[in-house]
Design a protein around this motif. Structure first.
Motif, mmCIF file in Angstrom:
data_model
loop_
_atom_site.group_PDB
_atom_site.id
_atom_site.type_symbol
_atom_site.label_atom_id
_atom_site.label_comp_id
_atom_site.label_asym_id
_atom_site.label_seq_id
_atom_site.Cartn_x
_atom_site.Cartn_y
_atom_site.Cartn_z
ATOM 1 N N PHE A 239 48.825 32.599 38.264
ATOM 2 C CA PHE A 239 48.031 33.176 37.183
ATOM 3 C C PHE A 239 47.725 32.111 36.125
ATOM 4 C CE2 PHE A 239 47.077 35.740 33.467
ATOM 5 C CZ PHE A 239 46.285 36.740 34.008
ATOM 6 N N SER A 240 48.700 31.275 35.812
ATOM 7 C CA SER A 240 48.473 30.211 34.826
ATOM 8 C C SER A 240 47.458 29.199 35.352
ATOM 9 C CB SER A 240 49.793 29.513 34.496
ATOM 10 O OG SER A 240 50.690 30.406 33.863
ATOM 11 N N ARG A 242 45.021 29.822 37.460
ATOM 12 C CA ARG A 242 43.701 30.453 37.386
ATOM 13 C C ARG A 242 43.186 30.460 35.931
ATOM 14 N NH1 ARG A 242 43.055 33.749 42.039
ATOM 15 N NH2 ARG A 242 43.667 32.399 43.782
ATOM 16 N N MET A 243 44.098 30.660 34.979
ATOM 17 C CA MET A 243 43.679 30.620 33.576
ATOM 18 C C MET A 243 43.234 29.212 33.183
ATOM 19 S SD MET A 243 45.989 33.155 31.241
ATOM 20 C CE MET A 243 44.915 32.741 29.873
ATOM 21 N N ALA A 246 39.816 28.796 34.464
ATOM 22 C CA ALA A 246 38.853 29.540 33.650
ATOM 23 C C ALA A 246 38.582 28.817 32.332
ATOM 24 C CB ALA A 246 39.370 30.954 33.386
ATOM 25 N N PHE A 257 36.045 34.718 29.154
ATOM 26 C CA PHE A 257 36.792 35.603 30.045
ATOM 27 C C PHE A 257 37.741 36.457 29.224
ATOM 28 C CE2 PHE A 257 39.051 31.594 29.786
ATOM 29 C CZ PHE A 257 40.370 31.961 29.608
ATOM 30 N N VAL A 259 41.722 38.394 29.092
ATOM 31 C CA VAL A 259 43.100 38.507 29.588
ATOM 32 C C VAL A 259 43.648 39.864 29.167
ATOM 33 C CG1 VAL A 259 45.431 37.569 29.535
ATOM 34 C CG2 VAL A 259 43.467 36.022 29.451
ATOM 35 N N CYS A 298 38.378 39.244 39.858
ATOM 36 C CA CYS A 298 39.468 39.140 38.882
ATOM 37 C C CYS A 298 40.733 38.634 39.575
ATOM 38 C CB CYS A 298 39.756 40.493 38.234
ATOM 39 S SG CYS A 298 38.384 41.182 37.287
ATOM 40 N N THR A 299 41.629 38.062 38.804
ATOM 41 C CA THR A 299 42.953 37.681 39.293
ATOM 42 C C THR A 299 43.981 38.634 38.702
ATOM 43 O OG1 THR A 299 42.376 35.343 39.503
ATOM 44 C CG2 THR A 299 44.711 35.884 39.362
ATOM 45 N N LEU A 311 43.169 38.587 34.844
ATOM 46 C CA LEU A 311 42.190 37.631 34.332
ATOM 47 C C LEU A 311 40.811 38.101 34.785
ATOM 48 C CD1 LEU A 311 41.414 34.914 33.033
ATOM 49 C CD2 LEU A 311 41.823 33.843 35.251
ATOM 50 N N GLN A 312 39.979 38.472 33.838
ATOM 51 C CA GLN A 312 38.671 39.062 34.137
ATOM 52 C C GLN A 312 37.548 38.128 33.678
ATOM 53 O OE1 GLN A 312 37.649 42.454 31.731
ATOM 54 N NE2 GLN A 312 36.201 43.272 33.243
ATOM 55 N N THR A 362 46.061 28.630 27.431
ATOM 56 C CA THR A 362 46.768 29.671 28.178
ATOM 57 C C THR A 362 47.863 30.326 27.355
ATOM 58 O OG1 THR A 362 46.310 28.574 30.290
ATOM 59 C CG2 THR A 362 48.161 30.118 30.240
#
Length: 653
Positions: A239-240, A242-243, A246, A257, A259, A298-299, A311-312, A362
């Motif tokens: 997740f981090s 992917r952030m 982004a 995006f 969160v 999304c993630t 994460l959108q 993040t």
């Protein structure tokens, strides 16, 4: 035997046809022929000198010598040829054996092997190569062109690329003279690693290895490193990452995006009451609903425990997009679950942070989403909130209060205030509820909803709760004997193994009869349904202490709780009482709860009564007691008034 003229010594090797010895020495035949020629000259001389008989005898001897020399020469030549043929046969035999060993070794390789010449013709291939690509003998015969071999593979379903393009790409790569590594996935899902090694003559050798299991194991290891083992959602690491991706796109293109962080309301109580296997099953079910409800771009991740995040990707309308997704999540996750035969209803609280509005890294975005999550919980749960700037100040205040709370008890900063509880029939006080206050040296009087959650998070609720109970019993001993005192009991206190003994000790020290003490618990305590919890409640009830179910009508509100334990009283939540005059459904609910309690021989207390009209409504609904600002706000023990005058003397009885 010695050679003529003092020559080198020779060794007899073979016996001639006349029983003599053949001599193997360089020029032996030539020497013999020379000697014979000399003898013939001697015979001629003898005849000239008149010795014919001696000359004839010598001629015979010389003729035999010539024949012997010729035979010897022929024998040696034949023998050399025989030896040469034997050597050739032995060499051919050894070569055949070496070939068989080579074929056996090649055909028993774990890898497929094939060799091509400079004209792209197959020189050889082993059995493993034919097996891997489902080829028959004729299909992989020596001399077949690479293009035709690839077409044979295509016919067997093990090659799907363009033949000519593949050939040209391979030849161009081989021209560099370097070893070429390729990895390809076959139509049946197998993964093959191919190594092409160029040869000096322009051909090449290729090995083909099935690495399916190895590659899948590597993929599985890589997947496990970045996914949660229980739910298979992204873990905190992925997740981090992917952030970070982004954020990189945000800096490059300006695309924002969203969160969203959320957790399951009262999950711990569900987990403790039904066991960890059921809790794990609930988390897996939640993950599946997330996969079904959340868009594929999304993630979705599980960051730990019952904490999730999404994460959108979003553009300029990211606030609207986030609100729409949050609404979907509230409905999807809030629907009932059936886990191993257990019907479970949960809610979620959602915090939302927008990028770049609420942060550009993040750590900041996740922190701000968490702050918004705390605000959603404070707002009553099962809702969502966007991050606001003042939340950061609140978080810092929360930290300050947590530090100061650790010393508040030793500094005697807590005090109790009491709110009257009125008997509706007589309109006279019949009890009080003890409510703790924290008189902070800097911030003044702090209400319990500000610091009790902190005390529960830090474990400080146990010593604070014991102090409240001890002080309330001591104060109640000075009140009229028909007035009870109600004390709220934390779920953490109820899990204590020595709670019953502690209560008995406090009652004895205060000189307060057990019948004058009421302990209030919430529905979250009953969610645990452990034998220890229920056993503790029964032991407290057996002492004569009143056990009260507080805030009934909110949360789970399962009627099964009334079957688990014989409560002495039910307190109806103020959310229903406050709207009885405006909403008929609230009036019906209050009346139904009151009727149910009456049938079960339980008292009912209507909370939040603030007006005479509300008092009239709860009395009409059949409630037995009422509590609220209409009868008095919480005050210190010295300010309580228990005069004989009814609190609402002007209200018709």
């Amino acid at each position: 035997m010695a050679d003529h003229d003092g020559g080198a010594m020779t060794r007899d090797r073979d016996t001639g046809p006349l029983g003599g010895r053949f001599v193997e020495a360089p020029g032996a035949v030539a020497l013999g022929l020379a000697a014979t020629a000399g003898g013939i000259a001697g015979v001629a001389t003898m005849r000239t000198l008149g010795q014919p008989q001696l000359a004839a005898a010598l001629g015979v001897v010389l003729a035999g010598g010539v024949l012997a020399a010729l035979v010897r020469a022929a024998f040696l030549q034949v023998r050399r040829r025989v030896r040469s043929r034997r050597s050739l046969a032995a060499s051919l035999h050894a070569l055949d054996h070496a070939h068989l060993r080579l074929v056996a070794a090649v055909d028993n390789m774990s890898q497929g092997l094939c060799m091509f010449d400079r004209d792209e013709r197959l020189v050889l291939c082993n059995a493993r190569y034919r097996e891997m690509y489902h080829l028959t003998g004729p299909a992989a015969r020596p001399g077949i062109l690479l293009a035709d071999l690839l077409r044979e593979r295509a016919a067997s379903g093990t090659f799907t690329e363009d033949v000519d393009a593949y050939r040209l790409h391979l030849r161009d790569a081989l021209a560099s003279g370097r070893r070429i590594h390729l990895q390809t996935e076959l139509p049946d899902g197998r993964i093959v690693a191919v190594v092409n090694q160029p040869m000096p003559d322009g051909g090449w050798v290729a090995t083909h290895e099935d690495i399916t299991e190895r590659q899948r194991a590597l993929w599985q290891i890589a997947h496990m490193a970045r996914h949660d083992a229980l739910t298979d959602l992204a873990n905190r690491l992925l997740f981090s990452e992917r952030m970070d991706d982004a954020l990189a796109r945000l800096r490059l293109t300006g695309d924002g995006f969203v969160v969203l962080t959320f957790d399951l309301d009262l999950f711990k109580a569900v987990n403790d009451s039904l066991g960890h296997p059921v809790g794990d099953g609930l988390l897996r079910a939640v993950a599946q609903r997330l996969r079904d409800a959340v868009p594929s771009d999304c993630t979705t991740g599980r960051l730990g425990g019952d904490e999730f995040a999404i994460l959108q990707p979003a553009g300029l309308m990211r606030r609207d997009a986030a609100a729409a997704l949050a609404t979907i999540l509230l409905a999807a996750i809030g629907a009932p679950y059936d886990i191993d035969g257990n019907r479970i209803e949960i809610g979620i609280s959602i915090g939302i942070a927008l990028a770049p509005d609420h942060g550009d890294d993040t750590s900041t975005l996740l922190k701000n989403a968490d702050l918004a999550l705390y605000r959603a919980k404070a707002a009553g749960r099962h809702c969502y909130r966007f991050f606001e700037a003042e939340m950061d100040a609140e978080a810092r205040m929360h930290h300050v209060l947590e530090i100061d709370l650790r010393n508040a008890l030793s500094r005697a900063e807590f005090e109790l205030h009491y709110q009257p509880v009125v008997d509706i029939a007589s309109q006279r006080p019949c009890g009080v509820e003890a409510l703790v206050r924290w008189r902070h040296p800097v911030f003044g009087l702090i209400p319990p909803d500000r610091f009790i959650p902190i005390a529960e998070e830090t474990g400080l609720i146990a010593p604070i709760g014991e102090w409240i109970l001890r002080r309330a019993c001591t104060d109640a001993a000075s009140l009229p004997p028909d007035v009870t005192v109600a004390v709220n009991l934390s779920p953490i206190q109820l899990r204590s193994a020595v709670l019953v003994e502690t209560v008995q000790e406090i009652l004895a020290e205060a000189g307060l009869p057990a019948s004058r003490l009421e302990l209030e618990i919430t529905e979250s305590v009953l969610l645990q349904r452990t034998s220890g919890t229920l056993g503790t409640l029964h032991r407290l009830g057996a002492l004569g202490i009143g056990i009260v179910l507080d805030d009934f009508g909110v949360g789970y509100s399962s009627l099964g709780y009334l079957r688990l334990f014989p409560f002495t009283k039910i307190k109806i939540d103020k959310a229903f009482v406050g709207e009885m005059g405006q909403r008929s459904d609230c009036a019906v609910i209050v009346g139904a709860i009151s009727g149910l309690a009456r049938a079960l021989d339980m008292k009912t207390t209507a909370e939040g009564v603030e007006t005479a009209d509300q008092f009239a409504l709860v009395r009409a609904a059949g409630c037995t007691q009422a509590q609220g600002w209409l009868f008095g706000r919480p005050v210190p023990i010295a300010a309580l008034d228990f005069s004989e005058t009814p609190l609402l003397a002007d209200l018709p009885a």
